[in-house]
Structure formats: structure tokens, C-alpha cells
Enzyme design. Structure first.
Site, PDB file in Angstrom:
ATOM      1  CG  ASP A 145      37.212  36.890  45.600  1.00  0.00           C
ATOM      2  OD1 ASP A 145      38.266  37.085  44.988  1.00  0.00           O
ATOM      3  OD2 ASP A 145      36.864  35.771  46.006  1.00  0.00           O
ATOM      4  CD  GLN A 181      37.160  37.890  50.824  1.00  0.00           C
ATOM      5  OE1 GLN A 181      37.943  37.016  51.126  1.00  0.00           O
ATOM      6  NE2 GLN A 181      36.164  38.255  51.603  1.00  0.00           N
ATOM      7  CG  PHE A 203      37.487  33.048  52.811  1.00  0.00           C
ATOM      8  CD1 PHE A 203      38.403  33.808  53.514  1.00  0.00           C
ATOM      9  CD2 PHE A 203      37.941  31.896  52.192  1.00  0.00           C
ATOM     10  CE1 PHE A 203      39.743  33.442  53.599  1.00  0.00           C
ATOM     11  CE2 PHE A 203      39.275  31.510  52.265  1.00  0.00           C
ATOM     12  CZ  PHE A 203      40.176  32.283  52.952  1.00  0.00           C
TER      13      PHE A 203
END
Length: 295
Positions: A31, A47, A87
Site C-alpha cells: 500500500d 508498506q 500498517f
């Protein structure tokens, strides 16, 4: 078409790789995170697993560009800690000088995935803040979360200022097809104002205001698969007819995010789920797209 024009040979590894799709020099990416424009630079965080070409050890990598096509990879900025892996999240300029930080600071909201590593099994998913006083470099994590656990794996905060209701808005994936809309005046204390359930949609939400050719306001709610929904937003609630629209013709693009800090334009970058077999890197970023509405 001469396909060779879309590739170049890496000086580091002497292998073919895309020229205008960002790829990490080595490792796994997924991501796009923290997309923010500041002082002539587009920042692309992502990410990142620097240790392997498969998913794990989620950190935030970093790249910068002045034209959205030519990228310079930077040092890793966020690495897993006692609160979990890093995250997805978003970035914005601290234009109101909040959190005890100067207006020049860049702010980054992210999810700490507490129970996704062995040392965090007793911890929860929390939403947290990091900041940079060096134009996107050397991110410093604030010690306390800005939002405690909502549901078991709630994640992916996307934040923007809503002028009409005088508040910052956070959209967050809650669970299944449910998303939460939160409000804050100080970027520290958040209160849920509503929840929206969207057919088949999950994770990596984005809520954006677009204008059509006649200058009419349109609100669009986006989810990871490129499913999007038209509606109205008043700063508290997103009202939609619930009709799902599809942005992509296949499942290659995923988890797109729009840029903060760009005036008058809405620019989106997705992750491309390319395997790159036999290479030292996995994944790529899509070519940036500008969203608009045609009537």
C-alpha cells in the site's frame, strides 16, 4: 508500441525494471502511505518489507519526486516496534500548528498492528502519529495513540480538514464492510460521528470532494479494491445510495490513496500487485491519476 521504452536497466542489479512505476530497489512493497505534497516535493511512503520479497515485517519505506514520475528512494522511516508492525496510514501538513508541533511539521497517522508479531500478541491495533521536522525525513513517533482499539483489526486512517464543519475528519476501516467517520479539533482526541456500511468494500478508505465541470460538489468514498460510492458528506455523515462502482478492470491495482497538500487537484496512486518473479523486488506503484467528475 516499443515496450522497451517503459523499462530501464538498474545500475545496482543490471536487471530490467519499470521506468515510471516506482519500485523499491529490493524487497516487498504494498500500500502507498502518507501521500503528502510539501515544498515542491511529492512524498510517497509505502508498506515495505526490506528483508524479503514476500509480505512481512511491515515498515514504511519512503520515496520523493518533483514530477510524480521520477522517484528517488530514501531511507526507511518507520519500523516495527513494541506496538506492532507499521500498517497503512496517511500524511498531511500541520497547517494549524497542532500537537505541540510547528506548522512546518509533516504529520503521519498510521496503524500499529499490535498482534501481528509474536512480541505483540497481547496488544491491540491502535491508530498512532509520527511527525517530521525535516521535510519528510527522520520521522518521530509520538508515544501515545490518538485512537485506541475500535475493533480487532481496525486500520488505515485517512485524514483531511473539513472547512464547513471546522474539524479534521478521519475515515477508518472498522470490520467487514463497515467504516467509521471520526471528528477531531486537535488531531489528538477523536469521536466517531457515524458508521457507513458499503457493499463488498473493505480497508484502505478514502473520502474525497470532487467538482464537476459546472463547479458542483461531489463526494466519493473509496475502498481498497477500487470500489467507490457517490454521496453527500456534511462533516458528520456520508449519505449514499449504496450503488457500487468499479474503478478497475482487473485486480492488479489495490489500496490507492490520494495526496494531501495539493491545491485544486485530486491525485491518486495505487499499489500494483505485480509478482516480478525472479527479481529482487516485489510490487510496484501505479502511474498517478488525477480524479475529476464529468457530467
Amino acid at each position: 508500441v516499443d515496450n522497451t521504452s517503459f523499462f530501464h536497466i538498474s545500475k545496482d542489479t543490471e536487471e530490467y525494471r519499470p521506468s515510471i512505476h516506482f519500485t523499491a530497489n529490493t524487497g516487498w512493497i504494498n500500500d502507498p502511505n502518507g501521500l503528502v505534497y510539501s515544498e515542491g516535493k511529492y512524498h510517497l511512503y509505502f508498506q515495505y518489507n526490506p528483508c524479503n520479497t514476500s509480505w512481512q515485517n511491515m515498515s514504511w519505506g519512503h520515496a520523493v519526486s518533483s514530477d510524480l514520475l521520477h522517484w528517488e528512494e530514501q531511507e526507511i522511516e518507520l519500523i516495527p516496534d513494541e506496538h506492532g508492525m507499521m500498517f497503512s496510514g496517511c500524511g498531511l501538513r500541520n497547517e494549524q500548528g497542532l500537537l505541540g508541533l510547528p506548522k512546518e511539521a509533516l504529520l503521519f497517522f498510521y496503524t500499529a498492528a499490535g498482534d501481528k508479531k509474536p512480541w505483540g500478541k497481547e496488544r491491540h491495533f491502535t491508530q498512532r502519529v509520527a511527525y517530521s521536522l525535516e521535510q519528510g525525513k527522520n520521522l518521530i513517533k509520538l508515544p501515545e495513540p490518538c485512537l485506541e482499539e475500535i475493533k480487532e483489526e481496525s486500520r488505515d486512517p485517512k485524514i483531511f480538514w473539513h472547512e464547513e464543519s471546522k474539524a479534521y475528519i478521519m475515515v477508518l476501516w472498522i470490520e467487514a464492510n463497515d467504516f467509521g467517520i471520526f471528528r477531531s479539533n486537535n488531531l489528538k482526541d477523536w469521536k466517531m460521528s457515524s458508521k457507513v456500511t458499503l457493499q463488498d468494500a473493505w480497508e484502505c478508505p478514502d473520502l474525497m470532494r470532487l467538482y464537476d465541470e459546472e463547479g458542483k460538489e461531489n463526494w466519493l468514498f473509496w475502498s481498497a479494491d477500487g470500489f467507490y460510492f457517490w454521496g453527500d458528506f456534511d462533516g458528520y455523515e456520508f449519505k449514499t445510495d449504496g450503488k457500487k462502482h468499479l474503478a478497475y478492470m482487473n485486480k492488479l491495482a489495490y489500496a490507492a490513496q490520494t495526496y494531501s497538500g495539493v491545491e485544486g487537484r485530486t491525485i491518486s496512486i495505487p499499489w500494483l500487485r505485480t509478482e516480478n518473479r525472479g527479481k529482487l523486488y516485489t510490487g510496484a506503484m501505479g502511474i498517478p491519476r488525477e480524479f475529476s467528475v464529468r457530467v
